[in-house]
Design an enzyme around this catalytic site. Structure first.
Site, PDB file in Angstrom:
ATOM      1  N   TYR A 117      32.167  -5.991  24.579  1.00  0.00           N
ATOM      2  CA  TYR A 117      31.615  -7.335  24.331  1.00  0.00           C
ATOM      3  C   TYR A 117      31.417  -7.596  22.821  1.00  0.00           C
ATOM      4  CZ  TYR A 117      30.261  -7.090  29.314  1.00  0.00           C
ATOM      5  OH  TYR A 117      30.250  -6.939  30.679  1.00  0.00           O
ATOM      6  N   HIS A 121      33.074   1.572  32.215  1.00  0.00           N
ATOM      7  CA  HIS A 121      33.233   0.119  32.401  1.00  0.00           C
ATOM      8  C   HIS A 121      34.182  -0.209  33.546  1.00  0.00           C
ATOM      9  CE1 HIS A 121      32.902  -3.900  30.095  1.00  0.00           C
ATOM     10  NE2 HIS A 121      33.210  -4.138  31.342  1.00  0.00           N
ATOM     11  N   ASP A 150      22.169  -6.226  29.814  1.00  0.00           N
ATOM     12  CA  ASP A 150      23.467  -5.610  30.095  1.00  0.00           C
ATOM     13  C   ASP A 150      24.462  -5.943  28.994  1.00  0.00           C
ATOM     14  OD1 ASP A 150      25.345  -4.331  32.188  1.00  0.00           O
ATOM     15  OD2 ASP A 150      26.409  -6.147  31.561  1.00  0.00           O
ATOM     16  N   LYS A 163      28.266   0.197  28.195  1.00  0.00           N
ATOM     17  CA  LYS A 163      29.399   0.734  28.957  1.00  0.00           C
ATOM     18  C   LYS A 163      30.448   1.301  28.009  1.00  0.00           C
ATOM     19  CE  LYS A 163      28.744  -3.256  31.999  1.00  0.00           C
ATOM     20  NZ  LYS A 163      28.498  -4.381  31.087  1.00  0.00           N
TER      21      LYS A 163
HETATM   22  N1  LIG Z   1      31.243  -4.682  34.445  1.00  0.00           N
HETATM   23  C1  LIG Z   1      32.102  -5.646  34.304  1.00  0.00           C
HETATM   24  O1  LIG Z   1      33.344  -5.459  34.359  1.00  0.00           O
HETATM   25  C2  LIG Z   1      31.593  -7.044  34.090  1.00  0.00           C
HETATM   26  C3  LIG Z   1      32.460  -8.134  34.226  1.00  0.00           C
HETATM   27  C4  LIG Z   1      31.946  -9.418  34.052  1.00  0.00           C
HETATM   28  C5  LIG Z   1      30.603  -9.586  33.733  1.00  0.00           C
HETATM   29  N2  LIG Z   1      29.788  -8.507  33.572  1.00  0.00           N
HETATM   30  C6  LIG Z   1      28.346  -8.676  33.194  1.00  0.00           C
HETATM   31  O2  LIG Z   1      27.744  -9.604  34.077  1.00  0.00           O
HETATM   32  C7  LIG Z   1      27.196 -10.679  33.331  1.00  0.00           C
HETATM   33  C8  LIG Z   1      27.210 -11.953  34.142  1.00  0.00           C
HETATM   34  O3  LIG Z   1      28.506 -12.237  34.658  1.00  0.00           O
HETATM   35  P1  LIG Z   1      29.421 -13.416  34.091  1.00  0.00           P
HETATM   36  O4  LIG Z   1      29.080 -13.661  32.697  1.00  0.00           O
HETATM   37  O5  LIG Z   1      30.829 -13.076  34.405  1.00  0.00           O
HETATM   38  O6  LIG Z   1      29.096 -14.654  35.037  1.00  0.00           O
HETATM   39  P2  LIG Z   1      27.836 -15.436  35.653  1.00  0.00           P
HETATM   40  O7  LIG Z   1      26.543 -14.895  35.187  1.00  0.00           O
HETATM   41  O8  LIG Z   1      28.124 -15.514  37.112  1.00  0.00           O
HETATM   42  O9  LIG Z   1      28.072 -16.902  35.069  1.00  0.00           O
HETATM   43  C9  LIG Z   1      27.846 -17.223  33.708  1.00  0.00           C
HETATM   44  C10 LIG Z   1      28.233 -18.693  33.511  1.00  0.00           C
HETATM   45  O10 LIG Z   1      27.412 -19.530  34.332  1.00  0.00           O
HETATM   46  C11 LIG Z   1      26.719 -20.479  33.508  1.00  0.00           C
HETATM   47  N3  LIG Z   1      25.353 -20.585  34.023  1.00  0.00           N
HETATM   48  C12 LIG Z   1      24.374 -19.645  33.952  1.00  0.00           C
HETATM   49  N4  LIG Z   1      23.256 -20.067  34.563  1.00  0.00           N
HETATM   50  C13 LIG Z   1      23.520 -21.306  35.029  1.00  0.00           C
HETATM   51  C14 LIG Z   1      22.760 -22.243  35.747  1.00  0.00           C
HETATM   52  N5  LIG Z   1      21.493 -21.983  36.096  1.00  0.00           N
HETATM   53  N6  LIG Z   1      23.336 -23.420  36.084  1.00  0.00           N
HETATM   54  C15 LIG Z   1      24.618 -23.698  35.733  1.00  0.00           C
HETATM   55  N7  LIG Z   1      25.418 -22.828  35.050  1.00  0.00           N
HETATM   56  C16 LIG Z   1      24.868 -21.640  34.704  1.00  0.00           C
HETATM   57  C17 LIG Z   1      26.764 -19.946  32.109  1.00  0.00           C
HETATM   58  O11 LIG Z   1      26.824 -20.996  31.174  1.00  0.00           O
HETATM   59  P3  LIG Z   1      25.563 -21.364  30.201  1.00  0.00           P
HETATM   60  O12 LIG Z   1      25.588 -20.366  29.079  1.00  0.00           O
HETATM   61  O13 LIG Z   1      25.900 -22.758  29.753  1.00  0.00           O
HETATM   62  O14 LIG Z   1      24.319 -21.314  31.017  1.00  0.00           O
HETATM   63  C18 LIG Z   1      28.080 -19.170  32.096  1.00  0.00           C
HETATM   64  O15 LIG Z   1      29.155 -20.034  31.822  1.00  0.00           O
HETATM   65  C19 LIG Z   1      28.033 -10.693  32.046  1.00  0.00           C
HETATM   66  O16 LIG Z   1      27.428 -11.396  30.994  1.00  0.00           O
HETATM   67  C20 LIG Z   1      28.151  -9.210  31.785  1.00  0.00           C
HETATM   68  O17 LIG Z   1      26.947  -8.720  31.209  1.00  0.00           O
HETATM   69  C21 LIG Z   1      30.259  -7.247  33.766  1.00  0.00           C
END
Ligand SMILES: NC(=O)c1ccc[n+]([C@@H]2O[C@H](COP(=O)([O-])OP(=O)(O)OC[C@H]3O[C@@H](n4cnc5c(N)ncnc54)[C@H](OP(=O)(O)O)[C@@H]3O)[C@@H](O)[C@H]2O)c1
Length: 279
Positions: A53, A113, A48, A80
């Site tokens: 980004y 997006h 994704d 997106k």
């Molecule tokens: N459409 C939208 O508007 C939108 C908005 C936000 C996000 N997204 C997409 O969704 C993806 C994921 O969401 P997100 O990045 O907001 O949050 P997330 O996946 O809920 O959390 C990511 C965070 O959690 C940590 N983490 C990951 N696995 C872990 C584990 N097993 N144990 C402890 N910590 C862990 C990561 O750090 P480390 O790197 O240290 O593991 C990072 O700081 C994004 O990358 C993006 O592709 C889309």
């Protein structure tokens, strides 16, 4: 039984992996190259990204440098269109630039997006064209609430294949997911582990302890068992592997019900994209 190769059938006919890899990161953005190699090694096939980004060319590089690249048909690449492109009517140009940066002929899924009410419909009609032309195998939306989806429904017979929204037990928007389920719109969960901000919740730690799994794995599994597609993000190889090791256990009905009751409207990005506090 689900496993990492399991796929969901989209209303447009394609198949989407049940678990994906999120790629947003702060600079330096080239860190995604290594992370994506770890992710593909661990079995993730859904990647994704988004124009905003600013990492598509690194993802393109990572894909081109894979030692054992999966066939293109096995990969599922999502990008997106950001709101600036919607505003100036440059949806086609946005996808063309994404494809060039990614080094691909098509994406598997193209999303708006976030909604921009007065521009959504024009963007959607261009996306319908892009899908017909094969440049996007499926088209969908992100951060759309029921009101945005209803407006789209009145103007187009093309039902979005996917709605990508923030979703975890601490921000469980039941009405929105029920609406998507009823219309065969696949719900894709972003921030599925709430950015790691609730991993110390004692109730979550208790379920994880009983299952000999980690809190992060339990959150991802909650999404999977609901039939949604979580896309956790990590730059760390151990976390990337940990987040993919979610197919060897099952939460009980009672555990799922308990987690369904944890909503506290805690969100990372915001609740309503029409409000100014939405990031
Ligand atoms: N459409 C939208 O508007 C939108 C908005 C936000 C996000 N997204 C997409 O969704 C993806 C994921 O969401 P997100 O990045 O907001 O949050 P997330 O996946 O809920 O959390 C990511 C965070 O959690 C940590 N983490 C990951 N696995 C872990 C584990 N097993 N144990 C402890 N910590 C862990 C990561 O750090 P480390 O790197 O240290 O593991 C990072 O700081 C994004 O990358 C993006 O592709 C889309």
């Amino acid at each position: 039984m689900l496993d990492i190769t399991s796929r969901k059938v989209l209303n447009s006919g394609g198949k989407m992996p049940v678990l994906g890899f999120g790629t947003y990161s702060e600079p330096p953005r080239d860190r995604v190259v290594k992370a994506l190699h770890f992710a593909v090694d661990a079995g993730y096939r859904l990647v994704d990204t988004a124009t905003i980004y600013q990492n598509e060319r690194f993802i393109g590089r990572a894909l081109s440098e894979l030692h054992a690249p999966p066939p293109r048909d096995d990969l599922f690449i999502t990008t997106k269109v950001w709101k600036d492109a919607l505003r100036v009517g440059a949806v086609r140009e946005s996808l063309e630039e994404s494809l060039q940066n990614l080094g691909l002929d098509y994406v598997d899924l193209l999303l708006i997006h976030r909604p921009l009410t007065e521009f959504n419909l024009d963007a959607w009609h261009v996306m319908e064209d892009l899908q017909r032309e094969g440049l996007a195998r499926a088209i969908g939306v992100s951060n759309f609430l029921v009101k945005h989806l209803e407006a789209l429904r009145e103007a187009s017979t093309t039902v979005p294949a996917v709605n990508q929204i923030e979703l975890h037990p601490f921000f469980y928007r039941k009405e929105l997911v029920d609406y998507c389920n009823a219309r065969s719109i696949v719900v894709e969960s972003y921030s599925p582990i709430a950015l790691g901000k609730r991993l110390g919740d004692p109730r979550l730690m208790s379920i994880a302890g009983n299952r000999e799994k980690t809190p992060s794995q339990v959150l991802i599994r909650w999404n999977l068992q609901h039939g949604w597609v979580p896309i956790p993000r990590s730059l760390s190889e151990p976390h990337i592997r940990e987040n993919a090791a979610v197919f060897d256990f099952e939460l009980s009905r009672a555990e799922m019900d308990e987690m369904d009751g944890w909503n506290e409207d805690f969100n990372v990005i915001g609740a309503d994209p029409d409000e100014p506090d939405f990031r």
